[in-house]
Design a protein around this motif. Structure first.
Motif, PDB file in Angstrom:
ATOM      1  N   ARG A 114      26.361   5.633  54.064  1.00  0.00           N
ATOM      2  CA  ARG A 114      26.313   6.953  53.428  1.00  0.00           C
ATOM      3  C   ARG A 114      25.172   7.046  52.414  1.00  0.00           C
ATOM      4  O   ARG A 114      24.479   8.063  52.336  1.00  0.00           O
ATOM      5  N   ARG A 115      24.980   5.966  51.627  1.00  0.00           N
ATOM      6  CA  ARG A 115      23.875   5.973  50.660  1.00  0.00           C
ATOM      7  C   ARG A 115      22.526   6.095  51.364  1.00  0.00           C
ATOM      8  O   ARG A 115      21.647   6.844  50.937  1.00  0.00           O
ATOM      9  N   ALA A 116      22.382   5.343  52.449  1.00  0.00           N
ATOM     10  CA  ALA A 116      21.112   5.380  53.179  1.00  0.00           C
ATOM     11  C   ALA A 116      20.853   6.774  53.739  1.00  0.00           C
ATOM     12  O   ALA A 116      19.737   7.308  53.641  1.00  0.00           O
TER      13      ALA A 116
ATOM     14  N   ALA B 269      17.601  13.174  50.869  1.00  0.00           N
ATOM     15  CA  ALA B 269      16.955  13.561  49.613  1.00  0.00           C
ATOM     16  C   ALA B 269      15.442  13.391  49.697  1.00  0.00           C
ATOM     17  O   ALA B 269      14.678  14.219  49.197  1.00  0.00           O
ATOM     18  N   GLY B 270      15.007  12.305  50.348  1.00  0.00           N
ATOM     19  CA  GLY B 270      13.578  12.071  50.505  1.00  0.00           C
ATOM     20  C   GLY B 270      12.905  13.140  51.355  1.00  0.00           C
ATOM     21  O   GLY B 270      11.815  13.608  51.038  1.00  0.00           O
ATOM     22  N   LEU B 271      13.569  13.547  52.426  1.00  0.00           N
ATOM     23  CA  LEU B 271      13.025  14.614  53.277  1.00  0.00           C
ATOM     24  C   LEU B 271      12.925  15.923  52.509  1.00  0.00           C
ATOM     25  O   LEU B 271      11.935  16.648  52.608  1.00  0.00           O
ATOM     26  N   ALA B 272      13.976  16.233  51.726  1.00  0.00           N
ATOM     27  CA  ALA B 272      13.963  17.474  50.945  1.00  0.00           C
ATOM     28  C   ALA B 272      12.844  17.443  49.911  1.00  0.00           C
ATOM     29  O   ALA B 272      12.137  18.440  49.704  1.00  0.00           O
ATOM     30  N   ALA B 273      12.679  16.280  49.250  1.00  0.00           N
ATOM     31  CA  ALA B 273      11.616  16.159  48.257  1.00  0.00           C
ATOM     32  C   ALA B 273      10.243  16.291  48.905  1.00  0.00           C
ATOM     33  O   ALA B 273       9.341  16.942  48.359  1.00  0.00           O
TER      34      ALA B 273
END
Length: 310
Positions: A74-76, A82-86
């Motif tokens: 889940r963390r991964a 989050a990285g894609l959104a950023a």
């Protein structure tokens, strides 16, 4: 240390099945048939080396290995999301860091409105501001120390692109007790023989030469008694009685005690402010900032914001 080679689609399938504990419902959520889902789970189990689920008639449950893997999975997945959104926000010019150089005389004039306008709706953008005269801004751009510059009279440079934004005339900067301070307009010729406070030519060669040119057109060579690298310091030295100066009209917004600003005659000379960026720069943030500056210049009646060759 070797990194595990785990496919994100396998982790996603694992996390969904761990939530549903039912192959049919999990496959429906994932938009796949049950056989491909079973294959993904089997491949993941082969990679782990242990069963992740106990399969029984009408029942699916996590094994101890599955319970251990689930939080990490889940963390991964959350970190990747989050990285894609950023990355999307940065690519859209809505996040990231923008390093801006600016001329000191713009701080009390157009800079605050430009920064407010740019920041509106972009809380994820971090701004780093550096107060620099023209020549240091050019050097900072070439050295990649800043991303964009707002400068007076940008010089010719094949590595840079300039957009003309604003232009303004010059004013006389006088001590309040000066013999000409009581006039509404000051003939430049009457400043002949005065001591001048000017910027060093190295800080802004073009604007320096333009001021000297105004004096020469009035029939005299300015006698420079003091030099200062910022217009605020120029005005402060004038207020201290160390001389007079000619400065871009926007400098009169520097409310300095003991200083009077007066229009000059003739008032045909102009000085320009340009937005400058590296020619190869394709940063969405730089493009967004340039668009905001262009729009502000248009609202203020500045020149069209078309890109020009520096």
């Amino acid at each position: 240390m070797d990194r595990p080679e785990l496919a994100l689609n396998q982790l996603h399938a694992f996390a969904v099945l761990a939530e549903e504990l039912h192959f049919g419902r999990a496959a429906e959520r994932l938009g796949v048939a049950q056989p491909p889902l079973s294959q993904q789970i089997r491949r993941l189990e082969e990679r782990v080396g242990h069963r992740l689920f106990v399969r029984g008639p009408g029942r699916v449950a996590l094994t101890a290995a599955g319970e251990e893997l689930l939080p990490a999975a889940r963390r991964a997945l959350d970190e990747v999301a989050a990285g894609l959104a950023a990355a999307r926000r940065v690519a859209a010019g809505e996040a990231g860091r923008l390093r801006i150089g600016f001329a000191a005389s713009l701080a009390p004039t157009v800079l605050p409105e430009l920064l407010r306008s740019f920041r509106a709706g972009r809380p994820g953008v971090e701004l780093e501001l550096r107060e620099l005269t023209t020549a240091p801004q050019v050097a900072a751009l070439r050295e990649h120390a800043i991303d964009v510059g707002l400068m007076r009279e940008p010089p010719q440079d094949p590595e840079l692109v300039v957009e003309a934004l604003w232009s303004e005339g010059f004013v006389a900067v006088l001590p309040v007790g000066h013999r000409l301070a009581g006039r509404r307009a000051v003939p430049v010729a009457e400043l002949a023989g005065e001591s001048f406070v000017l910027l060093p030519r190295a800080c802004g060669p073009t604007v320096h030469d333009r001021i000297v040119g105004v004096c020469r057109e009035a029939g005299f060579e300015p006698r420079v008694a003091q030099r200062a690298v910022e217009w605020q310091t120029v005005a402060a030295l004038v207020g201290a009685g160390l001389g007079v100066s000619l400065a871009p009209a926007g400098v009169r917004r520097l409310r300095m005690r003991g200083v009077a600003y007066r229009t000059i005659t003739p008032d045909t000379a102009r000085t320009g402010v340009g937005l400058v960026r590296r020619r190869e720069d394709r940063s969405p943030l730089v493009a967004r900032f340039a668009a905001e500056a262009r729009a502000l210049a248009a609202r203020a009646g500045g020149p069209p914001g078309g890109a020009g060759q520096a």
